[in-house]
Design a protein around this motif. Sequence first.
Motif, short mmCIF file in Angstrom:
data_model
loop_
_atom_site.label_atom_id
_atom_site.label_comp_id
_atom_site.label_asym_id
_atom_site.label_seq_id
_atom_site.Cartn_x
_atom_site.Cartn_y
_atom_site.Cartn_z
N LYS A 1 0.82 -1.22 0.00
CA LYS A 1 0.00 0.00 0.00
C LYS A 1 0.85 1.26 0.00
CE LYS A 1 -2.98 -1.55 3.33
NZ LYS A 1 -4.20 -1.49 4.18
N LYS B 1 -4.73 3.39 3.26
CA LYS B 1 -5.85 3.33 2.32
C LYS B 1 -5.77 4.44 1.27
CE LYS B 1 -10.88 3.47 2.51
NZ LYS B 1 -12.03 3.57 3.43
N LEU C 1 -4.28 0.67 -3.34
CA LEU C 1 -5.06 -0.38 -3.98
C LEU C 1 -4.33 -0.95 -5.20
CD1 LEU C 1 -8.71 -0.41 -4.09
CD2 LEU C 1 -7.76 -0.31 -6.34
N THR D 1 -8.85 -2.31 1.62
CA THR D 1 -8.03 -1.90 0.47
C THR D 1 -7.33 -3.09 -0.19
OG1 THR D 1 -7.57 0.13 1.69
CG2 THR D 1 -6.26 -0.26 -0.28
N GLY E 1 -7.96 -4.43 -3.94
CA GLY E 1 -6.84 -4.45 -4.88
C GLY E 1 -6.66 -5.82 -5.51
N PHE F 1 -15.40 1.20 -2.56
CA PHE F 1 -14.44 0.77 -3.57
C PHE F 1 -15.08 0.57 -4.95
CE2 PHE F 1 -12.36 -0.46 0.40
CZ PHE F 1 -11.14 0.16 0.23
#
Length: 296
Positions: free
Chosen positions: A45, A142, A147, A172, A176, A206
Amino acid sequence: MHFPFEIFSPEEQIQNPRFLKNGISIFMKRDDKIHPFISGNKWRKLKHQLEHAKSQNITNLVTFGGAWSNHLLATAAAAAQFGFNAIAYVRGEEIRNPVLDMCRLYGMELIFVDRESYKNKHDLFLLNHNSENDYFIDEGGKSELGLLGCSEIINELKNEYDHIFVASGTGTTVAGIQLGIQQKKLKTTVNSIPVLKGADHLLDEFSNWEIDTQKIKMHLDYHCSGYAKTTPELISFIQQFIESTGIMIEPTYTGKLMYAVFDLLEKDYFKPNSKILVIHTGGLTGLLGHLDKFNR
Ligand SMILES: *Cc1c(COP(=O)(O)O)cnc(C)c1O
């Protein structure tokens, strides 16, 4: 800009009689081996966010977290390694614990803020920092760039799986992974084990980021009453798992994840001969806050 950071995260099959059933095989993506403290999904991340900050010549990272946050420690360690200053707003009254002590050791400045002020992170940032010198990194890392970093897990895989399982806090990482699956048009079902209570709508936001969140299977019953909460059953499962596999897991994230996979296996949730991948997202320093619960 490329960081001089080559990652090592093998896919290992878990050879344990408790996980052998109906020809089902369980593999683990060892993101915990990426780094002892910039661990697992936290590196994934951070990676593109740090690249972005560097590209803008921004040298101060400003971030947010609770007192046991794996994200704070990962940011502190990455900042030290890649030449950033790091400032963190820590939720709640001032305390000391091994995670915060290690953050300080890496040179991170910690500012404790009451829970009410902590709620508005963007205000804290705007009031105390400026976007020319300071780079905002949200709680847990985040972000859209975060992501993207997590989606890269899928490019590294050597096998194709029926299921991928991951523990979720902000969601996240799982979002992803779903993005990576969509991009490669794989048939793999992505499964999330939320570690918080009431995570029904965790992934809603998301869907704005072109993630097909409807396709992610949420298993909402493995939080053990809430974030960082445990049950005697969970603790004894973790103990048995560690001693029978040699793989360290902890109660906040990966313990709940493995417990869920094991429970679903027991309940014949999976088709015979399924191939399952669990993501070890690291975060083993979380164990330090729970050691008193283990009686060996
Ligand atoms: C932060 C963390 C997670 C949760 O990741 P999200 O992307 O916030 O869902 C999972 N596992 C570990 C070990 C973590 O530290």
